[in-house]
Design a protein around this motif. Structure first.
Motif, PDB file in Angstrom:
ATOM      1  N   VAL A 120       9.264  -5.944  -3.189  1.00  0.00           N
ATOM      2  CA  VAL A 120       9.457  -4.706  -2.434  1.00  0.00           C
ATOM      3  C   VAL A 120       8.235  -4.431  -1.568  1.00  0.00           C
ATOM      4  CG1 VAL A 120      11.029  -3.754  -4.143  1.00  0.00           C
ATOM      5  CG2 VAL A 120       8.596  -3.231  -4.295  1.00  0.00           C
ATOM      6  N   GLY A 121       8.505  -3.846  -0.414  1.00  0.00           N
ATOM      7  CA  GLY A 121       7.441  -3.478   0.514  1.00  0.00           C
ATOM      8  C   GLY A 121       7.036  -2.031   0.312  1.00  0.00           C
ATOM      9  N   ILE A 122       5.747  -1.799   0.113  1.00  0.00           N
ATOM     10  CA  ILE A 122       5.225  -0.451  -0.096  1.00  0.00           C
ATOM     11  C   ILE A 122       4.459  -0.034   1.154  1.00  0.00           C
ATOM     12  CG2 ILE A 122       3.807   1.030  -1.553  1.00  0.00           C
ATOM     13  CD1 ILE A 122       6.300  -0.171  -2.909  1.00  0.00           C
ATOM     14  N   GLY A 123       4.851   1.098   1.726  1.00  0.00           N
ATOM     15  CA  GLY A 123       4.251   1.558   2.965  1.00  0.00           C
ATOM     16  C   GLY A 123       3.833   3.009   2.928  1.00  0.00           C
ATOM     17  N   GLY A 124       3.905   3.642   4.087  1.00  0.00           N
ATOM     18  CA  GLY A 124       3.393   4.994   4.245  1.00  0.00           C
ATOM     19  C   GLY A 124       4.050   6.030   3.367  1.00  0.00           C
ATOM     20  N   ALA A 125       5.311   5.816   2.984  1.00  0.00           N
ATOM     21  CA  ALA A 125       6.000   6.799   2.133  1.00  0.00           C
ATOM     22  C   ALA A 125       5.269   7.023   0.820  1.00  0.00           C
ATOM     23  CB  ALA A 125       7.431   6.345   1.858  1.00  0.00           C
ATOM     24  N   SER A 126       4.546   6.016   0.358  1.00  0.00           N
ATOM     25  CA  SER A 126       3.845   6.137  -0.927  1.00  0.00           C
ATOM     26  C   SER A 126       2.673   7.106  -0.865  1.00  0.00           C
ATOM     27  CB  SER A 126       3.340   4.761  -1.378  1.00  0.00           C
ATOM     28  OG  SER A 126       2.345   4.272  -0.499  1.00  0.00           O
ATOM     29  N   THR A 127       2.232   7.463   0.342  1.00  0.00           N
ATOM     30  CA  THR A 127       1.059   8.334   0.484  1.00  0.00           C
ATOM     31  C   THR A 127       1.408   9.819   0.418  1.00  0.00           C
ATOM     32  OG1 THR A 127       1.159   8.427   2.920  1.00  0.00           O
ATOM     33  CG2 THR A 127      -0.036   6.572   1.916  1.00  0.00           C
ATOM     34  N   TYR A 128       2.704  10.141   0.316  1.00  0.00           N
ATOM     35  CA  TYR A 128       3.116  11.543   0.292  1.00  0.00           C
ATOM     36  C   TYR A 128       3.194  12.047  -1.147  1.00  0.00           C
ATOM     37  CZ  TYR A 128       4.127  11.280   5.259  1.00  0.00           C
ATOM     38  OH  TYR A 128       3.999  11.149   6.621  1.00  0.00           O
ATOM     39  N   GLU A 129       2.599  13.195  -1.381  1.00  0.00           N
ATOM     40  CA  GLU A 129       2.523  13.747  -2.731  1.00  0.00           C
ATOM     41  C   GLU A 129       3.905  13.986  -3.327  1.00  0.00           C
ATOM     42  OE1 GLU A 129       0.505  17.566  -5.113  1.00  0.00           O
ATOM     43  OE2 GLU A 129       0.143  17.258  -2.964  1.00  0.00           O
ATOM     44  N   ARG A 130       4.878  14.328  -2.473  1.00  0.00           N
ATOM     45  CA  ARG A 130       6.221  14.667  -2.982  1.00  0.00           C
ATOM     46  C   ARG A 130       7.040  13.438  -3.386  1.00  0.00           C
ATOM     47  NH1 ARG A 130       6.503  15.086   2.624  1.00  0.00           N
ATOM     48  NH2 ARG A 130       8.109  13.786   3.617  1.00  0.00           N
ATOM     49  N   ALA A 131       6.547  12.239  -3.079  1.00  0.00           N
ATOM     50  CA  ALA A 131       7.322  11.015  -3.323  1.00  0.00           C
ATOM     51  C   ALA A 131       7.164  10.576  -4.780  1.00  0.00           C
ATOM     52  CB  ALA A 131       6.882   9.921  -2.362  1.00  0.00           C
ATOM     53  N   ARG A 132       7.511  11.436  -5.706  1.00  0.00           N
ATOM     54  CA  ARG A 132       7.245  11.185  -7.129  1.00  0.00           C
ATOM     55  C   ARG A 132       8.048   9.997  -7.669  1.00  0.00           C
ATOM     56  NH1 ARG A 132       4.985  16.068  -8.965  1.00  0.00           N
ATOM     57  NH2 ARG A 132       3.613  16.748  -7.271  1.00  0.00           N
ATOM     58  N   ARG A 133       9.306   9.893  -7.263  1.00  0.00           N
ATOM     59  CA  ARG A 133      10.116   8.768  -7.753  1.00  0.00           C
ATOM     60  C   ARG A 133       9.529   7.438  -7.276  1.00  0.00           C
ATOM     61  NH1 ARG A 133      16.395   7.425  -6.214  1.00  0.00           N
ATOM     62  NH2 ARG A 133      15.418   7.150  -4.182  1.00  0.00           N
ATOM     63  N   LEU A 134       9.141   7.390  -6.014  1.00  0.00           N
ATOM     64  CA  LEU A 134       8.528   6.169  -5.475  1.00  0.00           C
ATOM     65  C   LEU A 134       7.216   5.876  -6.186  1.00  0.00           C
ATOM     66  CD1 LEU A 134       8.290   3.818  -3.520  1.00  0.00           C
ATOM     67  CD2 LEU A 134       7.419   5.413  -1.795  1.00  0.00           C
ATOM     68  N   HIS A 135       6.449   6.909  -6.485  1.00  0.00           N
ATOM     69  CA  HIS A 135       5.188   6.702  -7.218  1.00  0.00           C
ATOM     70  C   HIS A 135       5.458   6.038  -8.568  1.00  0.00           C
ATOM     71  CE1 HIS A 135       3.113  10.187  -4.825  1.00  0.00           C
ATOM     72  NE2 HIS A 135       3.331   9.103  -4.086  1.00  0.00           N
ATOM     73  N   ARG A 136       6.497   6.496  -9.259  1.00  0.00           N
ATOM     74  CA  ARG A 136       6.824   5.887 -10.547  1.00  0.00           C
ATOM     75  C   ARG A 136       7.229   4.423 -10.370  1.00  0.00           C
ATOM     76  NH1 ARG A 136       9.476  10.863 -11.116  1.00  0.00           N
ATOM     77  NH2 ARG A 136      11.538   9.894 -10.875  1.00  0.00           N
ATOM     78  N   ALA A 137       7.957   4.152  -9.285  1.00  0.00           N
ATOM     79  CA  ALA A 137       8.347   2.763  -9.021  1.00  0.00           C
ATOM     80  C   ALA A 137       7.121   1.894  -8.758  1.00  0.00           C
ATOM     81  CB  ALA A 137       9.306   2.713  -7.829  1.00  0.00           C
ATOM     82  N   VAL A 138       6.189   2.397  -7.946  1.00  0.00           N
ATOM     83  CA  VAL A 138       4.958   1.645  -7.644  1.00  0.00           C
ATOM     84  C   VAL A 138       4.189   1.356  -8.935  1.00  0.00           C
ATOM     85  CG1 VAL A 138       2.698   1.792  -6.515  1.00  0.00           C
ATOM     86  CG2 VAL A 138       4.765   2.481  -5.275  1.00  0.00           C
ATOM     87  N   GLN A 139       4.129   2.335  -9.808  1.00  0.00           N
ATOM     88  CA  GLN A 139       3.417   2.150 -11.078  1.00  0.00           C
ATOM     89  C   GLN A 139       4.118   1.142 -11.986  1.00  0.00           C
ATOM     90  OE1 GLN A 139       3.549   6.267 -12.121  1.00  0.00           O
ATOM     91  NE2 GLN A 139       1.590   6.763 -11.146  1.00  0.00           N
ATOM     92  N   SER A 140       5.417   0.994 -11.836  1.00  0.00           N
ATOM     93  CA  SER A 140       6.187   0.122 -12.723  1.00  0.00           C
ATOM     94  C   SER A 140       6.184  -1.337 -12.284  1.00  0.00           C
ATOM     95  CB  SER A 140       7.649   0.606 -12.782  1.00  0.00           C
ATOM     96  OG  SER A 140       8.358   0.260 -11.594  1.00  0.00           O
ATOM     97  N   LEU A 141       5.772  -1.621 -11.071  1.00  0.00           N
ATOM     98  CA  LEU A 141       5.915  -2.973 -10.529  1.00  0.00           C
ATOM     99  C   LEU A 141       4.946  -3.948 -11.178  1.00  0.00           C
ATOM    100  CD1 LEU A 141       6.123  -2.024  -6.738  1.00  0.00           C
ATOM    101  CD2 LEU A 141       7.996  -2.950  -8.125  1.00  0.00           C
ATOM    102  N   PRO A 142       5.375  -5.189 -11.372  1.00  0.00           N
ATOM    103  CA  PRO A 142       4.420  -6.220 -11.798  1.00  0.00           C
ATOM    104  C   PRO A 142       3.451  -6.524 -10.660  1.00  0.00           C
ATOM    105  CG  PRO A 142       6.523  -7.211 -11.245  1.00  0.00           C
ATOM    106  CD  PRO A 142       6.739  -5.725 -11.187  1.00  0.00           C
TER     107      PRO A 142
END
Length: 255
Positions: free
Chosen positions: A172-194
């Motif tokens: 998966v590609g991680i970009g600018g959306a990850s920098t937004y505080e409200r993107a909590r679901r995406l943050h959890r996904a980023v934390q879960s990735l190998p």
């Protein structure tokens, strides 16, 4: 190739960069971004992409983007096959995919499926634009079992959706959306990735980072995305940079 950062998805061929493209790329190099993956979006733009691909610090892809559906016709698929034969240095097919916000979903799927078949034929990875269609696209990718996997560009889904893509042989590609505080679901996904499950990207000139809304995005900002991802994963910046670069090198077979 060194372990410097790679912007795994940026549209440096777009006209908005015509006035200062060299400066944009120099700014990226100054913060450690050493390579750029530039996808094609329409047949008309492939020559611009190909010219960029002559640079040592650029690798390119060719594809037909669903956002520009009205610009494509059936002959473009045959042209894509020909382009891939004529340009063996292409690192992927894309950008292609499904955008459920747009109309004519049936035609989008026809175009997408045809490009997936080309990816299987040419044994190339696929760079996929997937908006509000994660579950449907993941199901299709599992059915096809593509030999070279690919990239789910600008991923914004859940940890469970990320896992389905990983299980299909994609990253998966991680970009600018990850920098937004409200993107909590995406943050959890980023934390879960190998560690080998993601690459960093900007989607320049689109998808500006938090604090840059309304401004043109550019590849230098992948450095800031790396800092954000490092904080989310509780890892050093250098570790995230090394992992994302190694994954991009593996996916796109960069040397």
């Amino acid at each position: 190739m060194s372990a410097r950062l790679i912007d795994a998805h940026c549209h440096l061929d777009f006209d908005v960069f015509d006035a200062d493209r060299e400066d944009v790329m120099s700014r990226a190099a100054a913060v450690g971004v050493g390579h750029f993956i530039v996808p094609g979006t329409t047949r008309r733009r492939w020559p611009n992409v190909e010219r960029l691909g002559r640079r040592e610090d650029v690798s390119v892809c060719f594809g037909l983007h669903p956002y520009f559906l009205d610009a494509h016709d059936v002959r473009d698929l045959e042209a894509l096959d020909t382009q891939l034969e004529a340009y063996p240095d292409a690192v992927a097919i894309g950008e292609c995919g499904i955008d459920a916000r747009l109309s004519d979903i049936d035609r989008q799927w026809q175009l997408f499926d045809a490009q997936l078949r080309l990816a299987k034929q040419h044994r190339l990875p696929v760079v996929i634009h997937c908006v509000q269609a994660n579950d449907q696209v993941a199901k299709r990718l599992h059915q096809l079992d593509l030999p070279a996997g690919g990239l789910i560009h600008a991923f914004a889904g859940s940890p469970e959706q990320a896992r389905r893509f990983l299980d299909a042989g994609f990253v998966v590609g991680i970009g600018g959306a990850s920098t937004y505080e409200r993107a909590r679901r995406l943050h959890r996904a980023v934390q879960s990735l190998p560690d080998d499950g993601y690459v960093l990207e900007t989607d320049s000139p689109d998808m500006p980072l938090s604090g840059y809304q309304g401004q043109r995005n550019e590849p230098s900002h992948v450095h800031d995305i790396c800092h954000c991802v490092a904080a989310l994963r509780d890892q050093p910046h250098a570790t995230v940079a090394a992992h994302s670069t190694a994954t991009a090198q593996r996916l796109f077979r960069l040397v």
